[in-house]
Scaffold this motif. Sequence first.
Motif, PDB file in Angstrom:
ATOM      1  N   GLY A   1       5.291   0.983 -37.482  1.00  0.00           N
ATOM      2  CA  GLY A   1       4.127   1.303 -38.299  1.00  0.00           C
ATOM      3  C   GLY A   1       2.925   1.637 -37.439  1.00  0.00           C
ATOM      4  O   GLY A   1       3.061   1.938 -36.242  1.00  0.00           O
ATOM      5  N   GLU A   2       1.749   1.559 -38.059  1.00  0.00           N
ATOM      6  CA  GLU A   2       0.522   2.011 -37.384  1.00  0.00           C
ATOM      7  C   GLU A   2      -0.171   0.865 -36.637  1.00  0.00           C
ATOM      8  O   GLU A   2      -0.264   0.873 -35.417  1.00  0.00           O
ATOM      9  CB  GLU A   2      -0.386   2.592 -38.460  1.00  0.00           C
ATOM     10  CG  GLU A   2      -1.696   3.115 -37.989  1.00  0.00           C
ATOM     11  CD  GLU A   2      -2.476   3.713 -39.159  1.00  0.00           C
ATOM     12  OE1 GLU A   2      -1.888   4.435 -39.980  1.00  0.00           O
ATOM     13  OE2 GLU A   2      -3.685   3.446 -39.250  1.00  0.00           O
ATOM     14  N   ALA A   3      -0.639  -0.107 -37.400  1.00  0.00           N
ATOM     15  CA  ALA A   3      -1.393  -1.217 -36.804  1.00  0.00           C
ATOM     16  C   ALA A   3      -1.464  -2.337 -37.832  1.00  0.00           C
ATOM     17  O   ALA A   3      -1.368  -2.081 -39.039  1.00  0.00           O
ATOM     18  CB  ALA A   3      -2.808  -0.758 -36.452  1.00  0.00           C
TER      19      ALA A   3
ATOM     20  N   PRO B   1       3.973  -8.372 -38.534  1.00  0.00           N
ATOM     21  CA  PRO B   1       3.744  -7.048 -39.102  1.00  0.00           C
ATOM     22  C   PRO B   1       4.249  -6.935 -40.544  1.00  0.00           C
ATOM     23  O   PRO B   1       5.208  -7.605 -40.934  1.00  0.00           O
ATOM     24  CB  PRO B   1       4.562  -6.114 -38.197  1.00  0.00           C
ATOM     25  CG  PRO B   1       5.565  -6.970 -37.540  1.00  0.00           C
ATOM     26  CD  PRO B   1       4.998  -8.366 -37.484  1.00  0.00           C
ATOM     27  N   PHE B   2       3.591  -6.085 -41.302  1.00  0.00           N
ATOM     28  CA  PHE B   2       4.021  -5.712 -42.656  1.00  0.00           C
ATOM     29  C   PHE B   2       4.310  -6.913 -43.547  1.00  0.00           C
ATOM     30  O   PHE B   2       5.429  -7.094 -44.029  1.00  0.00           O
ATOM     31  CB  PHE B   2       5.236  -4.759 -42.589  1.00  0.00           C
ATOM     32  CG  PHE B   2       4.857  -3.359 -42.211  1.00  0.00           C
ATOM     33  CD1 PHE B   2       4.320  -2.489 -43.152  1.00  0.00           C
ATOM     34  CD2 PHE B   2       5.011  -2.904 -40.904  1.00  0.00           C
ATOM     35  CE1 PHE B   2       3.954  -1.193 -42.809  1.00  0.00           C
ATOM     36  CE2 PHE B   2       4.641  -1.608 -40.545  1.00  0.00           C
ATOM     37  CZ  PHE B   2       4.111  -0.762 -41.506  1.00  0.00           C
ATOM     38  N   VAL B   3       3.284  -7.739 -43.729  1.00  0.00           N
ATOM     39  CA  VAL B   3       3.424  -8.868 -44.659  1.00  0.00           C
ATOM     40  C   VAL B   3       2.495  -8.734 -45.872  1.00  0.00           C
ATOM     41  O   VAL B   3       2.575  -9.516 -46.797  1.00  0.00           O
ATOM     42  CB  VAL B   3       3.159 -10.229 -43.962  1.00  0.00           C
ATOM     43  CG1 VAL B   3       4.284 -10.579 -43.011  1.00  0.00           C
ATOM     44  CG2 VAL B   3       1.813 -10.227 -43.247  1.00  0.00           C
TER      45      VAL B   3
ATOM     46  N   CYS C   1       7.694  -3.286 -35.968  1.00  0.00           N
ATOM     47  CA  CYS C   1       6.548  -3.395 -35.059  1.00  0.00           C
ATOM     48  C   CYS C   1       5.578  -2.251 -35.350  1.00  0.00           C
ATOM     49  O   CYS C   1       5.779  -1.479 -36.293  1.00  0.00           O
ATOM     50  CB  CYS C   1       7.010  -3.385 -33.604  1.00  0.00           C
ATOM     51  SG  CYS C   1       8.073  -2.002 -33.193  1.00  0.00           S
ATOM     52  N   ASN C   2       4.543  -2.158 -34.565  1.00  0.00           N
ATOM     53  CA  ASN C   2       3.478  -1.184 -34.797  1.00  0.00           C
ATOM     54  C   ASN C   2       3.096  -0.467 -33.502  1.00  0.00           C
ATOM     55  O   ASN C   2       3.359  -0.965 -32.413  1.00  0.00           O
ATOM     56  CB  ASN C   2       2.221  -1.900 -35.315  1.00  0.00           C
ATOM     57  CG  ASN C   2       2.329  -2.266 -36.785  1.00  0.00           C
ATOM     58  OD1 ASN C   2       2.598  -1.423 -37.623  1.00  0.00           O
ATOM     59  ND2 ASN C   2       2.128  -3.542 -37.070  1.00  0.00           N
ATOM     60  N   ILE C   3       2.399   0.636 -33.655  1.00  0.00           N
ATOM     61  CA  ILE C   3       1.847   1.335 -32.487  1.00  0.00           C
ATOM     62  C   ILE C   3       0.797   0.444 -31.818  1.00  0.00           C
ATOM     63  O   ILE C   3       0.795   0.279 -30.601  1.00  0.00           O
ATOM     64  CB  ILE C   3       1.203   2.676 -32.918  1.00  0.00           C
ATOM     65  CG1 ILE C   3       2.264   3.640 -33.454  1.00  0.00           C
ATOM     66  CG2 ILE C   3       0.398   3.307 -31.788  1.00  0.00           C
ATOM     67  CD1 ILE C   3       3.242   4.145 -32.425  1.00  0.00           C
TER      68      ILE C   3
ATOM     69  N   PHE D   1       6.815   8.815 -44.870  1.00  0.00           N
ATOM     70  CA  PHE D   1       5.469   8.409 -45.282  1.00  0.00           C
ATOM     71  C   PHE D   1       5.293   6.899 -45.137  1.00  0.00           C
ATOM     72  O   PHE D   1       6.239   6.133 -45.289  1.00  0.00           O
ATOM     73  CB  PHE D   1       5.206   8.829 -46.732  1.00  0.00           C
ATOM     74  CG  PHE D   1       5.142  10.309 -46.932  1.00  0.00           C
ATOM     75  CD1 PHE D   1       4.232  11.083 -46.221  1.00  0.00           C
ATOM     76  CD2 PHE D   1       5.989  10.947 -47.834  1.00  0.00           C
ATOM     77  CE1 PHE D   1       4.165  12.459 -46.401  1.00  0.00           C
ATOM     78  CE2 PHE D   1       5.937  12.322 -48.015  1.00  0.00           C
ATOM     79  CZ  PHE D   1       5.022  13.073 -47.295  1.00  0.00           C
ATOM     80  N   HIS D   2       4.053   6.497 -44.858  1.00  0.00           N
ATOM     81  CA  HIS D   2       3.721   5.082 -44.697  1.00  0.00           C
ATOM     82  C   HIS D   2       3.730   4.393 -46.067  1.00  0.00           C
ATOM     83  O   HIS D   2       3.278   4.989 -47.063  1.00  0.00           O
ATOM     84  CB  HIS D   2       2.322   4.988 -44.063  1.00  0.00           C
ATOM     85  CG  HIS D   2       2.001   3.629 -43.555  1.00  0.00           C
ATOM     86  ND1 HIS D   2       1.712   2.572 -44.389  1.00  0.00           N
ATOM     87  CD2 HIS D   2       1.923   3.138 -42.293  1.00  0.00           C
ATOM     88  CE1 HIS D   2       1.469   1.494 -43.659  1.00  0.00           C
ATOM     89  NE2 HIS D   2       1.601   1.820 -42.381  1.00  0.00           N
ATOM     90  N   PRO D   3       4.214   3.140 -46.138  1.00  0.00           N
ATOM     91  CA  PRO D   3       4.228   2.445 -47.437  1.00  0.00           C
ATOM     92  C   PRO D   3       2.836   2.339 -48.082  1.00  0.00           C
ATOM     93  O   PRO D   3       2.728   2.364 -49.314  1.00  0.00           O
ATOM     94  CB  PRO D   3       4.760   1.047 -47.101  1.00  0.00           C
ATOM     95  CG  PRO D   3       5.437   1.179 -45.792  1.00  0.00           C
ATOM     96  CD  PRO D   3       4.856   2.361 -45.080  1.00  0.00           C
TER      97      PRO D   3
HETATM   98  N1  URA Z   1       0.394  -1.219 -41.934  1.00  0.00           N
HETATM   99  C1  URA Z   1       0.966  -1.013 -40.736  1.00  0.00           C
HETATM  100  O1  URA Z   1       1.045   0.115 -40.274  1.00  0.00           O
HETATM  101  N2  URA Z   1       1.431  -2.042 -40.080  1.00  0.00           N
HETATM  102  C2  URA Z   1       1.408  -3.281 -40.552  1.00  0.00           C
HETATM  103  O2  URA Z   1       1.877  -4.183 -39.871  1.00  0.00           O
HETATM  104  C3  URA Z   1       0.814  -3.471 -41.816  1.00  0.00           C
HETATM  105  C4  URA Z   1       0.317  -2.431 -42.490  1.00  0.00           C
END
Ligand code: URA
Length: 254
Positions: A109-111, A122-124, A148-150, A222-224
């Motif tokens: 993902g991004e951050a 990440p992504f919670v 993980c993320n960038i 696409f990003h969620p």
């Molecule tokens: N969006 C992201 O890109 N990464 C995350 O960990 C959460 C939301």
Amino acid sequence: MHEAAEARQLVASLRAYLEDLQETGVDGLVYGEPAMVAAPEQPAAVPAGASAGAISTASAPSPEEAAEKETLEKVRLDLGECRRCGLAGTRTNLVFGVGNPAARLVFVGEAPGRDEDLQGEPFVGEAGQLLTKIIAAMQFKRSDVYICNILKCRPPGNRNPEPKEIEQCQPFLLRQLRALRPEAIVCLGTFAAQTLLKTKEPISRLRGRFHDYHGIPLMPTFHPAFLLRNPAMKREVWEDMQQVMRLLGIELKK
Ligand code: URA
């Protein structure tokens, strides 16, 4: 993995490694007695017993240091209590990544956002819950894959990552991917796809087909968080994920 695919991945990884060496100024390799090879300048070694809590402002280890038997533990140790960019001053937790170190599939993902910053995973948040549903629809558990993320730290107010931040942080992501060596990578959104593919093409043009990342098939989608705002685009993401499932030999349940 299929033998031919494994051989392709090996050749591509070796090529990428040699290119990495070239970029860091190594213009030849000596075949023969190791003692005859001039020792490269050594970076400050990680002190014995240093923990992930050690403060680190040293620049990322070069690819040749990192390439030998990379592990997630080593990457985490080198990252330390990172202060390489300004995000260190505003984060609550550094968000390294989570999941199976032997994952067949990695999501990038991004951050971290607010929830991820608070929980260190990440992504919670809301977008993360949607990602977990996507993973389940692909017949994986969250713990089967690696996420993980960038960027490892939250940009204040969830602003876009800045080029300097990406530059500082991405060597650690590249090392994570080298340690994981998954069979496929899914890039979630513009920043992940553009960073790993070294392109400025928009995600709308990149998604829907596999790209090559050091011999590993990479599917941008696409990003969620974008899907939460544009639910009609879920169809495209599902098409992309079905391509990934086919690649991994996972049959769609009717
Ligand atoms: N969006 C992201 O890109 N990464 C995350 O960990 C959460 C939301």
